[in-house]
Structure formats: structure tokens, C-alpha cells
Design an enzyme around this catalytic site. Structure first.
Site, PDB file in Angstrom:
ATOM      1  N   ASP A   8       5.042 -13.262  -4.950  1.00 27.29           N
ATOM      2  CA  ASP A   8       4.989 -13.261  -6.414  1.00 27.29           C
ATOM      3  C   ASP A   8       5.824 -12.064  -6.884  1.00 27.29           C
ATOM      4  O   ASP A   8       6.553 -11.447  -6.090  1.00 27.29           O
ATOM      5  CB  ASP A   8       3.541 -13.243  -6.926  1.00 27.29           C
ATOM      6  CG  ASP A   8       2.835 -11.909  -6.709  1.00 27.29           C
ATOM      7  OD1 ASP A   8       3.421 -10.997  -6.075  1.00 27.29           O
ATOM      8  OD2 ASP A   8       1.686 -11.767  -7.171  1.00 27.29           O
ATOM      9  N   CYS A  65       2.370 -10.277  -1.968  1.00 18.69           N
ATOM     10  CA  CYS A  65       2.068 -10.094  -3.390  1.00 18.69           C
ATOM     11  C   CYS A  65       1.823  -8.595  -3.579  1.00 18.69           C
ATOM     12  O   CYS A  65       2.222  -7.790  -2.731  1.00 18.69           O
ATOM     13  CB  CYS A  65       0.888 -10.957  -3.842  1.00 18.69           C
ATOM     14  SG  CYS A  65      -0.687 -10.650  -3.019  1.00 18.69           S
ATOM     15  N   THR A  67      -0.948  -6.759  -3.510  1.00 13.74           N
ATOM     16  CA  THR A  67      -1.863  -6.218  -2.498  1.00 13.74           C
ATOM     17  C   THR A  67      -1.853  -7.002  -1.188  1.00 13.74           C
ATOM     18  O   THR A  67      -2.350  -6.511  -0.176  1.00 13.74           O
ATOM     19  CB  THR A  67      -3.311  -6.273  -3.024  1.00 13.74           C
ATOM     20  OG1 THR A  67      -3.614  -7.656  -3.309  1.00 13.74           O
ATOM     21  CG2 THR A  67      -3.493  -5.434  -4.280  1.00 13.74           C
ATOM     22  N   HIS A  98      -4.784 -11.783  19.364  1.00  8.45           N
ATOM     23  CA  HIS A  98      -6.174 -12.245  19.348  1.00  8.45           C
ATOM     24  C   HIS A  98      -6.383 -13.485  18.487  1.00  8.45           C
ATOM     25  O   HIS A  98      -7.189 -14.347  18.838  1.00  8.45           O
ATOM     26  CB  HIS A  98      -7.093 -11.146  18.801  1.00  8.45           C
ATOM     27  CG  HIS A  98      -7.197  -9.949  19.704  1.00  8.45           C
ATOM     28  ND1 HIS A  98      -8.229  -9.049  19.625  1.00  8.45           N
ATOM     29  CD2 HIS A  98      -6.390  -9.499  20.696  1.00  8.45           C
ATOM     30  CE1 HIS A  98      -8.071  -8.094  20.535  1.00  8.45           C
ATOM     31  NE2 HIS A  98      -6.942  -8.334  21.191  1.00  8.45           N
ATOM     32  N   HIS A 134     -10.147 -15.696  23.380  1.00  3.29           N
ATOM     33  CA  HIS A 134      -9.501 -15.790  22.067  1.00  3.29           C
ATOM     34  C   HIS A 134      -9.283 -17.246  21.674  1.00  3.29           C
ATOM     35  O   HIS A 134      -9.426 -17.601  20.497  1.00  3.29           O
ATOM     36  CB  HIS A 134      -8.189 -15.006  22.067  1.00  3.29           C
ATOM     37  CG  HIS A 134      -8.403 -13.536  22.245  1.00  3.29           C
ATOM     38  ND1 HIS A 134      -9.283 -12.821  21.463  1.00  3.29           N
ATOM     39  CD2 HIS A 134      -7.875 -12.652  23.131  1.00  3.29           C
ATOM     40  CE1 HIS A 134      -9.288 -11.559  21.852  1.00  3.29           C
ATOM     41  NE2 HIS A 134      -8.442 -11.427  22.875  1.00  3.29           N
TER      42      HIS A 134
END
Ligand code: RB5
Length: 147
Positions: A8, A65, A67, A98, A134
């Protein structure tokens, strides 16, 4: 490896540099936008990138974005997507080893550009460990139906 990118306005400038970097490294890259600093909804780009990975048009997705949070939350709504919000090199490597994550989310307002490029390199270059424990845990993620 084919990589889908999305951002964004909060991730636009990081995305542009990451795109150049990946192309220079020889990857095939698809830029799903955004294409300017104009305010947009991160959701729309997260869905485009995540669906393109789900549909196997691209091997991996990278979303940025402000954050990284909105992008990761949205991408994880798409079945088959395992998106990791990453801020450092340790988790970039660990989430490939993992979790076999197929989408990387980062915050353009959180991570300096140089560090973001290093995270991209580690995340792109690290192969899944293929360890039984995993694989078992990933099956529990992918097999969870919700509701
Ligand atoms: C946009 O201002 C911001 O909310 C967005 O880029 C992102 O950080 C959301 O999680």
C-alpha cells in the site's frame, strides 16, 4: 523462483527498491501495486498477491504496508497461505526453516530499507528444513478448518 509483490502507500517506496533488487538478482517478479504514494487499502494488494501464490502463479509473495500487520493478517485469510510478519534476520530464516512460509510481510515504516533488503534475501534464499516435526505442525495449520 517467481515472486509476487504488493504494497500500500505505506510500503510503496520499499516495494519499488525490493522489486529492483529482486530483478537484479534474476528473479521473475510481478508487481501487483500500488503504483504511487496515494492512500490505498492494504487489503486489496494482500489478496491479489496471496491468491496468486495460492493459485501457484507465483512461488512466493512479498507484502509491505506501514507496519506489515494488515498485510499479514489479510494474507493469512487466504487458504494455503502462510504469511510471516518479519522484522529481523533471525525470524526471516526461522520462518522459512520451520513454517515454510510462502508470503513475507514487512512494515515500511518499521524497517530501514537496507535491513528490509537483507531480510528479503535471507527469506528468499532459505529452504524449508523438511524436518518431520515441522511438516507435522504445518499440516495442523493448513488442515485447520476454522469455524
Ligand atoms: C496505513 O496508514 C496503515 O494503516 C497500513 O499501511 C498498515 O500499517 C496497516 O496495517
Amino acid at each position: 523462483m517467481k515472486i509476487a509483490l504488493g504494497a500500500d502507500h505505506g510500503g510503496y517506496s520499499h516495494k519499488e527498491t525490493i522489486k529492483k533488487h529482486l530483478i537484479e538478482r534474476g528473479f521473475e517478479v510481478k508487481d501487483f501495486g500500488t503504483y504511487s504514494l496515494e492512500s490505498t487499502d492494504y487489503n486489496d494488494f494482500a489478496i491479489k498477491v496471496a491468491e496468486s501464490v495460492r493459485d501457484k502463479l507465483y512461488d512466493r509473495g512479498i507484502l509491505i504496508c506501514g507496519t506489515g500487520i494488515g498485510m499479514s493478517v489479510m494474507a493469512n485469510k487466504v487458504k494455503g497461505i502462510r504469511a510471516a510478519l518479519v522484522h529481523d534476520l533471525f525470524t526471516a530464516e526461522a520462518t522459512r526453516l520451520h513454517n515454510n512460509t510462502n508470503v513475507l510481510a514487512m512494515g515500511g515504516r518499521v524497517i530501514e530499507l537496507e535491513k528490509a533488503l537483507k531480510i528479503v534475501d535471507v527469506w528468499v534464499d532459505t529452504k524449508f528444513s523438511n524436518e518431520e516435526r515441522h511438516i507435522r505442525r504445518i499440516k495442523k495449520i493448513d488442515g485447520y478448518k476454522g469455524e
